[in-house]
Design a protein around this motif. Structure first.
Motif, mmCIF file in Angstrom:
data_model
loop_
_atom_site.group_PDB
_atom_site.id
_atom_site.type_symbol
_atom_site.label_atom_id
_atom_site.label_comp_id
_atom_site.label_asym_id
_atom_site.label_seq_id
_atom_site.Cartn_x
_atom_site.Cartn_y
_atom_site.Cartn_z
ATOM 1 N N GLN A 1 -33.927 -39.829 16.189
ATOM 2 C CA GLN A 1 -33.039 -39.571 17.331
ATOM 3 C C GLN A 1 -33.858 -39.351 18.597
ATOM 4 O O GLN A 1 -33.506 -39.846 19.676
ATOM 5 C CB GLN A 1 -32.147 -38.363 17.044
ATOM 6 C CG GLN A 1 -31.010 -38.657 16.067
ATOM 7 C CD GLN A 1 -30.215 -37.416 15.728
ATOM 8 O OE1 GLN A 1 -30.767 -36.330 15.577
ATOM 9 N NE2 GLN A 1 -28.895 -37.569 15.607
ATOM 10 N N ASP A 2 -34.949 -38.621 18.473
ATOM 11 C CA ASP A 2 -35.818 -38.381 19.629
ATOM 12 C C ASP A 2 -36.410 -39.683 20.165
ATOM 13 O O ASP A 2 -36.683 -39.804 21.367
ATOM 14 C CB ASP A 2 -36.951 -37.427 19.258
ATOM 15 C CG ASP A 2 -36.464 -36.009 18.967
ATOM 16 O OD1 ASP A 2 -35.342 -35.671 19.408
ATOM 17 O OD2 ASP A 2 -37.192 -35.258 18.296
ATOM 18 N N LEU A 3 -36.593 -40.652 19.268
ATOM 19 C CA LEU A 3 -37.148 -41.944 19.667
ATOM 20 C C LEU A 3 -36.069 -42.927 20.149
ATOM 21 O O LEU A 3 -36.394 -44.033 20.580
ATOM 22 C CB LEU A 3 -37.908 -42.583 18.488
ATOM 23 C CG LEU A 3 -39.160 -41.850 18.014
ATOM 24 C CD1 LEU A 3 -39.711 -42.512 16.756
ATOM 25 C CD2 LEU A 3 -40.220 -41.818 19.105
ATOM 26 N N GLY A 4 -34.801 -42.503 20.056
ATOM 27 C CA GLY A 4 -33.714 -43.375 20.463
ATOM 28 C C GLY A 4 -33.342 -44.401 19.420
ATOM 29 O O GLY A 4 -32.570 -45.338 19.703
ATOM 30 N N GLU A 5 -33.842 -44.243 18.194
ATOM 31 C CA GLU A 5 -33.548 -45.198 17.127
ATOM 32 C C GLU A 5 -32.219 -44.899 16.429
ATOM 33 O O GLU A 5 -31.632 -45.770 15.793
ATOM 34 C CB GLU A 5 -34.674 -45.195 16.090
ATOM 35 C CG GLU A 5 -35.934 -45.889 16.549
ATOM 36 C CD GLU A 5 -35.773 -47.401 16.558
ATOM 37 O OE1 GLU A 5 -35.313 -47.966 15.549
ATOM 38 O OE2 GLU A 5 -36.101 -48.023 17.587
ATOM 39 N N ILE A 6 -31.784 -43.641 16.503
ATOM 40 C CA ILE A 6 -30.516 -43.218 15.899
ATOM 41 C C ILE A 6 -29.695 -42.547 16.980
ATOM 42 O O ILE A 6 -30.212 -41.752 17.775
ATOM 43 C CB ILE A 6 -30.753 -42.250 14.716
ATOM 44 C CG1 ILE A 6 -31.398 -43.006 13.543
ATOM 45 C CG2 ILE A 6 -29.452 -41.605 14.258
ATOM 46 C CD1 ILE A 6 -31.699 -42.129 12.341
ATOM 47 N N THR A 7 -28.410 -42.868 16.986
ATOM 48 C CA THR A 7 -27.534 -42.310 18.010
ATOM 49 C C THR A 7 -27.562 -40.780 17.965
ATOM 50 O O THR A 7 -27.549 -40.182 16.878
ATOM 51 C CB THR A 7 -26.099 -42.839 17.810
ATOM 52 O OG1 THR A 7 -25.274 -42.383 18.878
ATOM 53 C CG2 THR A 7 -25.507 -42.377 16.501
ATOM 54 N N PRO A 8 -27.626 -40.106 19.110
ATOM 55 C CA PRO A 8 -27.891 -38.665 19.134
ATOM 56 C C PRO A 8 -26.712 -37.782 18.731
ATOM 57 O O PRO A 8 -26.918 -36.593 18.466
ATOM 58 C CB PRO A 8 -28.273 -38.409 20.591
ATOM 59 C CG PRO A 8 -27.599 -39.496 21.364
ATOM 60 C CD PRO A 8 -27.634 -40.697 20.462
ATOM 61 N N HIS A 9 -25.510 -38.333 18.655
ATOM 62 C CA HIS A 9 -24.373 -37.439 18.402
ATOM 63 C C HIS A 9 -24.251 -37.042 16.929
ATOM 64 O O HIS A 9 -23.486 -36.138 16.589
ATOM 65 C CB HIS A 9 -23.064 -38.083 18.888
ATOM 66 C CG HIS A 9 -22.599 -39.236 18.051
ATOM 67 N ND1 HIS A 9 -22.912 -40.541 18.361
ATOM 68 C CD2 HIS A 9 -21.850 -39.281 16.922
ATOM 69 C CE1 HIS A 9 -22.371 -41.343 17.461
ATOM 70 N NE2 HIS A 9 -21.717 -40.598 16.578
ATOM 71 N N HIS A 10 -24.994 -37.677 16.038
ATOM 72 C CA HIS A 10 -24.934 -37.303 14.626
ATOM 73 C C HIS A 10 -25.623 -35.953 14.405
ATOM 74 O O HIS A 10 -26.660 -35.663 15.011
ATOM 75 C CB HIS A 10 -25.611 -38.363 13.754
ATOM 76 C CG HIS A 10 -24.846 -39.637 13.639
ATOM 77 N ND1 HIS A 10 -23.559 -39.692 13.159
ATOM 78 C CD2 HIS A 10 -25.188 -40.918 13.945
ATOM 79 C CE1 HIS A 10 -23.139 -40.940 13.163
ATOM 80 N NE2 HIS A 10 -24.100 -41.710 13.643
ATOM 81 N N HIS A 11 -25.049 -35.150 13.523
ATOM 82 C CA HIS A 11 -25.629 -33.859 13.159
ATOM 83 C C HIS A 11 -26.630 -34.101 12.031
ATOM 84 O O HIS A 11 -26.245 -34.356 10.877
ATOM 85 C CB HIS A 11 -24.525 -32.890 12.709
ATOM 86 C CG HIS A 11 -25.010 -31.521 12.405
ATOM 87 N ND1 HIS A 11 -24.963 -30.981 11.139
ATOM 88 C CD2 HIS A 11 -25.576 -30.570 13.197
ATOM 89 C CE1 HIS A 11 -25.452 -29.751 11.158
ATOM 90 N NE2 HIS A 11 -25.835 -29.483 12.391
ATOM 91 N N ALA A 12 -27.920 -34.035 12.361
ATOM 92 C CA ALA A 12 -28.972 -34.434 11.429
ATOM 93 C C ALA A 12 -28.929 -33.676 10.097
ATOM 94 O O ALA A 12 -29.060 -34.301 9.034
ATOM 95 C CB ALA A 12 -30.338 -34.293 12.092
ATOM 96 N N PRO A 13 -28.753 -32.336 10.071
ATOM 97 C CA PRO A 13 -28.727 -31.642 8.776
ATOM 98 C C PRO A 13 -27.590 -32.118 7.866
ATOM 99 O O PRO A 13 -27.786 -32.255 6.655
ATOM 100 C CB PRO A 13 -28.554 -30.166 9.166
ATOM 101 C CG PRO A 13 -29.137 -30.075 10.538
ATOM 102 C CD PRO A 13 -28.773 -31.366 11.208
#
Length: 203
Positions: free
Chosen positions: A141-153
């Protein structure tokens, strides 16, 4: 000169014997004496390594999951979503002979899940696996490879559960190789579609 004993090898010998005995008789019907006999050891020698049958049961589970964790966590975090998806694909793509362990696992240890302590012990593996994937998702997400709105945990634990399901179905239900590969491809494709940022719209 006293004989030098490879303690790690001896532990594995005992656990292999215990797994054989458990698979044949079930955990609860097996005794420490049965395991010592299968291992070719005196009962007292066995107690030098494990203080109870329950300790052996936990150690077998720990050994299995430790091997999985080492396989999953190897290598540096990928820098692309495609690389992450390929890691997931490889993890789910287990050979048939390895997947057969899961049928034995549930036949042998199924009753042990009635114990809160045993269940919590197994759950710890999936907690760690979920946290591992959450860390990688956050990185992407920090690299912009995954959309940021997903809750990573949450996504991390979903991935741990999903991958466990695919692997379990392979072993428990004897899913054919071709079908198993198709399931993996579709699962990875759906994940990629859901995690990948949408392309910018027309201005």
């Amino acid at each position: 000169m006293p004989k030098i004993v490879d303690k790690a090898k001896m532990r594995d010998t005992i656990l292999d014997a215990a797994m054989t005995v458990f698979a044949e008789h079930g955990v609860h019907a097996s005794s420490v004496s049965d395991i010592a006999q299968a291992a070719g050891l005196a009962k007292g020698t066995l107690y030098l390594y494990f203080d109870s049958k329950e300790a052996m049961t936990t150690a077998i589970v720990d050994r299995h999951f430790a091997a999985l964790e080492a396989q999953i966590a190897r290598g540096a975090p990928g820098e692309t979503l495609n690389g992450f998806l390929e890691d997931l694909r490889r993890t789910m793509d287990i050979p048939a002979e390895q997947s057969s362990f899961h049928r034995v696992f549930f036949e042998v240890f199924g009753p042990s899940f009635a114990s809160d302590a045993f269940t919590s012990h197994v759950a710890g593996f999936f907690d760690r696996l979920g946290a591992h994937y959450a860390e990688r998702i956050t990185h992407l997400q920090d690299l912009g490879e995954i959309t940021p709105h997903h809750h990573a945990p949450s996504i991390g634990r979903v991935l741990a559960s999903m991958m466990d399901g695919v692997v379990l179905h392979r072993g428990l239900f004897g899913i054919a190789e071709r079908r198993h590969q198709r399931m993996i491809r579709e699962a990875v494709a759906v994940l990629g579609d859901g995690l990948r940022p949408l392309p910018p719209g027309p201005e």
